[in-house]
Scaffold this motif. Structure first.
Motif, PDB file in Angstrom:
ATOM      1  N   TYR A  42       0.835  -1.202   0.000  1.00 33.50           N
ATOM      2  CA  TYR A  42       0.000   0.000   0.000  1.00 33.50           C
ATOM      3  C   TYR A  42       0.869   1.250   0.000  1.00 33.50           C
ATOM      4  O   TYR A  42       1.941   1.274   0.605  1.00 33.50           O
ATOM      5  N   MET A  43       0.387   2.256  -0.674  1.00 31.65           N
ATOM      6  CA  MET A  43       1.054   3.552  -0.697  1.00 31.65           C
ATOM      7  C   MET A  43       0.082   4.614  -0.189  1.00 31.65           C
ATOM      8  O   MET A  43      -1.081   4.644  -0.596  1.00 31.65           O
ATOM      9  N   CYS A  44       0.562   5.469   0.719  1.00 33.84           N
ATOM     10  CA  CYS A  44      -0.270   6.545   1.263  1.00 33.84           C
ATOM     11  C   CYS A  44       0.160   7.883   0.687  1.00 33.84           C
ATOM     12  O   CYS A  44       1.359   8.189   0.649  1.00 33.84           O
ATOM     13  N   VAL A  45      -0.797   8.662   0.239  1.00 29.47           N
ATOM     14  CA  VAL A  45      -0.564  10.045  -0.169  1.00 29.47           C
ATOM     15  C   VAL A  45      -1.240  10.917   0.884  1.00 29.47           C
ATOM     16  O   VAL A  45      -2.472  10.899   1.015  1.00 29.47           O
ATOM     17  N   LEU A  46      -0.439  11.645   1.661  1.00 32.26           N
ATOM     18  CA  LEU A  46      -0.949  12.324   2.839  1.00 32.26           C
ATOM     19  C   LEU A  46      -0.858  13.840   2.712  1.00 32.26           C
ATOM     20  O   LEU A  46       0.097  14.364   2.127  1.00 32.26           O
ATOM     21  N   PRO A  47      -1.814  14.550   3.303  1.00 33.04           N
ATOM     22  CA  PRO A  47      -1.699  16.016   3.390  1.00 33.04           C
ATOM     23  C   PRO A  47      -0.694  16.375   4.478  1.00 33.04           C
ATOM     24  O   PRO A  47      -0.414  15.558   5.369  1.00 33.04           O
ATOM     25  N   THR A 135      14.598   3.970  15.557  1.00 31.70           N
ATOM     26  CA  THR A 135      14.386   5.389  15.852  1.00 31.70           C
ATOM     27  C   THR A 135      14.635   6.245  14.624  1.00 31.70           C
ATOM     28  O   THR A 135      13.851   7.150  14.309  1.00 31.70           O
ATOM     29  N   ASP A 136      15.716   5.978  13.915  1.00 29.54           N
ATOM     30  CA  ASP A 136      16.036   6.743  12.710  1.00 29.54           C
ATOM     31  C   ASP A 136      14.954   6.571  11.644  1.00 29.54           C
ATOM     32  O   ASP A 136      14.607   7.519  10.940  1.00 29.54           O
ATOM     33  N   THR A 137      14.428   5.352  11.540  1.00 23.22           N
ATOM     34  CA  THR A 137      13.364   5.087  10.566  1.00 23.22           C
ATOM     35  C   THR A 137      12.126   5.905  10.882  1.00 23.22           C
ATOM     36  O   THR A 137      11.544   6.553  10.003  1.00 23.22           O
ATOM     37  N   LEU A 138      11.713   5.910  12.153  1.00 21.72           N
ATOM     38  CA  LEU A 138      10.512   6.650  12.536  1.00 21.72           C
ATOM     39  C   LEU A 138      10.723   8.158  12.374  1.00 21.72           C
ATOM     40  O   LEU A 138       9.821   8.868  11.915  1.00 21.72           O
ATOM     41  N   ASN A 144      10.060  13.785   7.251  1.00 22.06           N
ATOM     42  CA  ASN A 144       9.964  13.943   5.792  1.00 22.06           C
ATOM     43  C   ASN A 144       8.530  14.054   5.294  1.00 22.06           C
ATOM     44  O   ASN A 144       8.288  14.591   4.208  1.00 22.06           O
ATOM     45  N   ASN A 145       7.570  13.535   6.074  1.00 19.59           N
ATOM     46  CA  ASN A 145       6.177  13.557   5.643  1.00 19.59           C
ATOM     47  C   ASN A 145       5.307  14.495   6.477  1.00 19.59           C
ATOM     48  O   ASN A 145       4.082  14.470   6.354  1.00 19.59           O
ATOM     49  N   SER A 146       5.942  15.297   7.325  1.00 22.71           N
ATOM     50  CA  SER A 146       5.228  16.290   8.154  1.00 22.71           C
ATOM     51  C   SER A 146       4.070  15.652   8.912  1.00 22.71           C
ATOM     52  O   SER A 146       2.939  16.149   8.901  1.00 22.71           O
TER      53      SER A 146
END
Length: 222
Positions: A42-47, A135-138, A144-146
């Motif tokens: 799945y891919m999410c496109v987020l505001p 931690t770095d992943t989160l 990066n995605n606000s």
């Protein structure tokens, strides 16, 4: 479009501007050209400023820590907690320090036990310091995605990770007793108790949200 994997069999692909999708969650299928095998995800496109709740899979959802067995027992109440936040419109994020080679086993376990659909993130291969890599992943996901983290669940090992991302101590819910120096930095609870705490917290938060909605910029997926 066609893309080539690297020497480790991983693929990185940037969606061209002409094929960008509107906000939402989409099922994507990648097909190997030579033998027609495929993988779904799945891919999410987020505001910007999407509100999310994060759950660490390790040591919180499973009553036993190891996933090596056929079907680790689910900790009582954990599915209800996740569903509670999802129904309120928050983006669900699952994160684990496990390597991505366990993707199929872990995601199948989540689906088998009816955990709500969410974004699942693994560590990129094996690491000598899995907690730091987790931690770095989160941090990478959130910054990066606000994404705005509203609450966080996990084990005592996750307290510092969540605190470093600005999650208030009264919204960090953990399973198990932390070290004495971390006792005031999280809410120690069993998941069914944390569900009650979360319910009252979000109830009053929603009242406050209604009062100041004209000034709020964060976004939920309702």
């Amino acid at each position: 479009d066609c893309a080539v994997t690297d020497s480790h069999g991983r693929l990185r692909y940037e969606v061209p501007a002409s094929k960008r999708l509107p906000q939402g969650m989409y099922q994507i299928r990648m097909i190997v050209k030579c033998d027609r095998t495929y993988v779904d995800f799945y891919m999410c496109v987020l505001p910007p400023n999407t509100e999310a709740v994060v759950f660490s899979i390790d040591g919180s959802f499973a009553a036993n820590i190891s996933f090596s067995g056929n079907d680790p027992k689910v900790r009582a109440g954990s599915v209800d907690v996740v569903r509670h936040w999802q129904e309120l419109g928050y983006l669900i994020i699952y994160i684990t320090a496990r390597p991505d080679m366990q993707h199929y086993k872990v995601t199948n376990w989540l689906a088998q036990h009816n955990f709500p659909l969410g974004m699942v993130f693994f560590s990129d291969g094996l690491s000598r310091d899995p907690i730091k890599q987790k931690t770095d992943t989160l941090k990478n996901i959130v910054v990066n995605n606000s994404i705005s983290l509203q609450a966080a669940y996990g084990s005592s090992k996750d307290i510092q990770m969540y605190a470093s991302l600005g999650v208030p101590s009264n919204r960090i819910f953990i399973i198990g007793r932390p070290k004495s120096k971390f006792q005031n930095q999280a809410v120690v609870c069993f998941l069914f108790i944390s569900f009650i705490i979360s319910f009252f917290f979000i109830y009053f938060k929603l009242i406050f949200y209604t009062i100041i909605s004209s000034f709020k910029t964060a976004t939920r997926l309702i």
